[in-house]
Scaffold this motif. Structure first.
Motif, mmCIF file in Angstrom:
data_model
loop_
_atom_site.group_PDB
_atom_site.id
_atom_site.type_symbol
_atom_site.label_atom_id
_atom_site.label_comp_id
_atom_site.label_asym_id
_atom_site.label_seq_id
_atom_site.Cartn_x
_atom_site.Cartn_y
_atom_site.Cartn_z
ATOM 1 N N ILE A 12 0.794 -1.243 -0.057
ATOM 2 C CA ILE A 12 -0.141 0.001 0.089
ATOM 3 C C ILE A 12 0.837 1.299 0.093
ATOM 4 O O ILE A 12 1.626 1.455 0.962
ATOM 5 C CB ILE A 12 -0.880 0.124 1.056
ATOM 6 C CG1 ILE A 12 -1.896 -1.293 1.269
ATOM 7 C CG2 ILE A 12 -1.517 1.430 1.335
ATOM 8 C CD1 ILE A 12 -2.800 -1.521 2.399
ATOM 9 N N GLN A 13 0.781 2.155 -0.885
ATOM 10 C CA GLN A 13 1.756 3.193 -1.202
ATOM 11 C C GLN A 13 0.944 4.259 -0.715
ATOM 12 O O GLN A 13 -0.064 4.638 -1.433
ATOM 13 C CB GLN A 13 2.059 3.361 -2.545
ATOM 14 C CG GLN A 13 2.913 4.514 -3.047
ATOM 15 C CD GLN A 13 4.338 4.515 -2.008
ATOM 16 O OE1 GLN A 13 5.317 3.594 -2.146
ATOM 17 N NE2 GLN A 13 4.448 5.558 -1.029
ATOM 18 N N LEU A 14 1.216 4.955 0.303
ATOM 19 C CA LEU A 14 0.656 6.290 0.891
ATOM 20 C C LEU A 14 1.277 7.479 0.298
ATOM 21 O O LEU A 14 2.641 7.294 0.054
ATOM 22 C CB LEU A 14 0.784 6.102 2.522
ATOM 23 C CG LEU A 14 0.026 4.797 3.046
ATOM 24 C CD1 LEU A 14 0.229 5.227 4.497
ATOM 25 C CD2 LEU A 14 -1.563 4.894 2.711
ATOM 26 N N LEU A 15 0.630 8.522 0.321
ATOM 27 C CA LEU A 15 1.217 9.508 -0.308
ATOM 28 C C LEU A 15 1.819 10.415 0.617
ATOM 29 O O LEU A 15 2.698 11.249 0.976
ATOM 30 C CB LEU A 15 0.126 10.551 -0.859
ATOM 31 C CG LEU A 15 -0.454 10.102 -2.222
ATOM 32 C CD1 LEU A 15 -1.409 10.797 -2.620
ATOM 33 C CD2 LEU A 15 0.518 9.908 -3.150
ATOM 34 N N THR A 60 -6.374 6.435 11.820
ATOM 35 C CA THR A 60 -5.566 6.925 10.909
ATOM 36 C C THR A 60 -5.580 6.085 9.489
ATOM 37 O O THR A 60 -6.129 4.837 9.644
ATOM 38 C CB THR A 60 -3.919 6.903 11.455
ATOM 39 O OG1 THR A 60 -3.648 5.489 11.506
ATOM 40 C CG2 THR A 60 -3.938 7.572 12.523
ATOM 41 N N LEU A 61 -4.973 6.456 8.454
ATOM 42 C CA LEU A 61 -4.878 5.377 7.302
ATOM 43 C C LEU A 61 -3.969 4.266 7.661
ATOM 44 O O LEU A 61 -4.324 3.224 7.218
ATOM 45 C CB LEU A 61 -4.242 6.261 6.066
ATOM 46 C CG LEU A 61 -5.068 7.483 5.661
ATOM 47 C CD1 LEU A 61 -4.505 8.044 4.257
ATOM 48 C CD2 LEU A 61 -6.615 6.825 5.156
ATOM 49 N N LYS A 62 -2.976 4.246 8.388
ATOM 50 C CA LYS A 62 -2.252 3.201 8.653
ATOM 51 C C LYS A 62 -2.937 2.283 9.526
ATOM 52 O O LYS A 62 -2.893 0.997 9.415
ATOM 53 C CB LYS A 62 -0.852 3.593 9.463
ATOM 54 C CG LYS A 62 0.248 4.319 8.380
ATOM 55 C CD LYS A 62 1.687 4.251 8.848
ATOM 56 C CE LYS A 62 1.595 5.330 10.109
ATOM 57 N NZ LYS A 62 3.138 5.788 10.356
ATOM 58 N N GLU A 63 -3.625 2.740 10.387
ATOM 59 C CA GLU A 63 -4.498 1.679 11.463
ATOM 60 C C GLU A 63 -5.522 1.394 10.522
ATOM 61 O O GLU A 63 -5.883 0.010 10.820
ATOM 62 C CB GLU A 63 -5.247 2.829 12.287
ATOM 63 C CG GLU A 63 -4.206 3.131 13.559
ATOM 64 C CD GLU A 63 -4.890 4.453 14.581
ATOM 65 O OE1 GLU A 63 -4.514 4.442 15.554
ATOM 66 O OE2 GLU A 63 -5.925 4.897 14.151
ATOM 67 N N LEU A 64 -6.289 1.971 9.498
ATOM 68 C CA LEU A 64 -7.106 1.377 8.620
ATOM 69 C C LEU A 64 -6.668 0.105 7.815
ATOM 70 O O LEU A 64 -7.289 -0.808 7.907
ATOM 71 C CB LEU A 64 -7.777 2.315 7.730
ATOM 72 C CG LEU A 64 -8.530 1.904 6.576
ATOM 73 C CD1 LEU A 64 -10.162 1.673 7.201
ATOM 74 C CD2 LEU A 64 -8.895 2.970 5.613
ATOM 75 N N LYS A 118 3.626 1.516 2.632
ATOM 76 C CA LYS A 118 5.051 2.273 2.233
ATOM 77 C C LYS A 118 4.537 3.717 2.495
ATOM 78 O O LYS A 118 3.744 4.223 1.712
ATOM 79 C CB LYS A 118 5.583 1.947 0.701
ATOM 80 C CG LYS A 118 6.052 0.631 0.788
ATOM 81 C CD LYS A 118 6.675 0.449 -0.670
ATOM 82 C CE LYS A 118 7.258 -0.683 -0.796
ATOM 83 N NZ LYS A 118 8.079 -0.839 -2.368
ATOM 84 N N GLU A 119 5.351 4.166 3.491
ATOM 85 C CA GLU A 119 4.798 5.790 3.667
ATOM 86 C C GLU A 119 5.340 6.940 2.638
ATOM 87 O O GLU A 119 6.316 6.442 2.143
ATOM 88 C CB GLU A 119 5.463 6.134 5.058
ATOM 89 C CG GLU A 119 4.806 5.579 6.125
ATOM 90 C CD GLU A 119 5.286 6.215 7.591
ATOM 91 O OE1 GLU A 119 5.618 7.194 7.456
ATOM 92 O OE2 GLU A 119 5.374 5.540 8.632
ATOM 93 N N GLY A 120 4.525 7.785 2.263
ATOM 94 C CA GLY A 120 4.953 8.723 1.322
ATOM 95 C C GLY A 120 5.804 9.741 1.803
ATOM 96 O O GLY A 120 6.127 9.623 3.147
ATOM 97 N N ILE A 121 6.090 10.696 1.243
ATOM 98 C CA ILE A 121 6.951 11.888 1.753
ATOM 99 C C ILE A 121 6.232 13.175 1.969
ATOM 100 O O ILE A 121 6.611 14.308 2.587
ATOM 101 C CB ILE A 121 8.067 12.199 0.948
ATOM 102 C CG1 ILE A 121 7.591 12.619 -0.726
ATOM 103 C CG2 ILE A 121 9.086 10.841 0.604
ATOM 104 C CD1 ILE A 121 8.518 13.174 -1.826
#
Length: 199
Positions: A116-119, A162-166, A181-184
């Motif tokens: 999961i690529q987060l922005l 949070t989106l990570k918790e979701l 994967k966290e975004g910047i």
């Protein structure tokens, strides 16, 4: 880009015009109108203690559009005697949700073992509610209030995530560990807790 912005603007105009058309027709026929709005009308206020009387301060185009539609209903109520009920809903997930909706996208990625690529860093909090819970709550409110004059109801979960918790919660349900994967980009301002005073 510019084309996407124009499509968004056209969509907003169509929703507002459509709401006005429905408001006019139902006012003439003296039929109560139910409008599905959004908790996005509150924006990203951290202090949310006043329930449905909380001042609105939408910070997103979607929230601004929904608030403008609510104003249309209020104007028709004052001038044409329209009776309406507004449901301000959190982001509803469940059967029929679009594939690009965050819950569906996360679910598909986890099941197919794709990262999961987060922005952003994923710490932005959002409020989600299951679509069948929305239907149940709306049905009960309609039965209980019998279209009382011009009421607004918040329909949301008591907690934000949070989106990570979701992503992790979805992983627990499907019994697969999500790869996140966290975004910047910097996280925006989270939605405040939505008080459920009437529902």
């Amino acid at each position: 880009g510019r084309i996407r912005a124009e499509k968004i603007k056209d969509g907003i105009s169509a929703e507002i015009i459509g709401t006005e058309n429905f408001a006019r027709a139902t006012a003439i026929e003296k039929i109560p109108l139910i409008y599905a709005s959004s908790i996005r009308v509150y924006g990203t206020q951290e202090e949310m203690n006043n329930g449905e009387t909380q001042l609105t301060h939408p910070t997103h185009e979607y929230g601004r559009m929904k608030r403008e539609c609510e104003k249309v209903l209020q104007a028709y109520a004052e001038n044409q005697g329209l009776r309406f009920t507004v449901f301000r809903m959190a982001a509803a997930y469940g059967p029929g949700m679009p594939r690009d909706f965050v819950v569906a996208a996360f679910l598909e990625s986890i099941i197919s073992s794709k990262p999961i690529q987060l922005l952003t860093h994923g710490n932005l909090k959002r409020n989600f509610i299951y679509v069948k819970d929305v239907a149940h709550i709306m049905s009960n409110l309609i039965d209980r209030w019998q279209f009382s004059t011009n009421e607004i109801f918040n329909i949301a979960h008591s907690e934000t995530v949070t989106l990570k918790e979701l992503a992790r919660l979805i992983g627990v349900v499907v019994e697969k560990e999500p790869v996140i994967k966290e975004g910047i980009e910097v996280d925006g301002i989270s939605e405040g807790q939505i008080p459920i005073k009437k529902a």
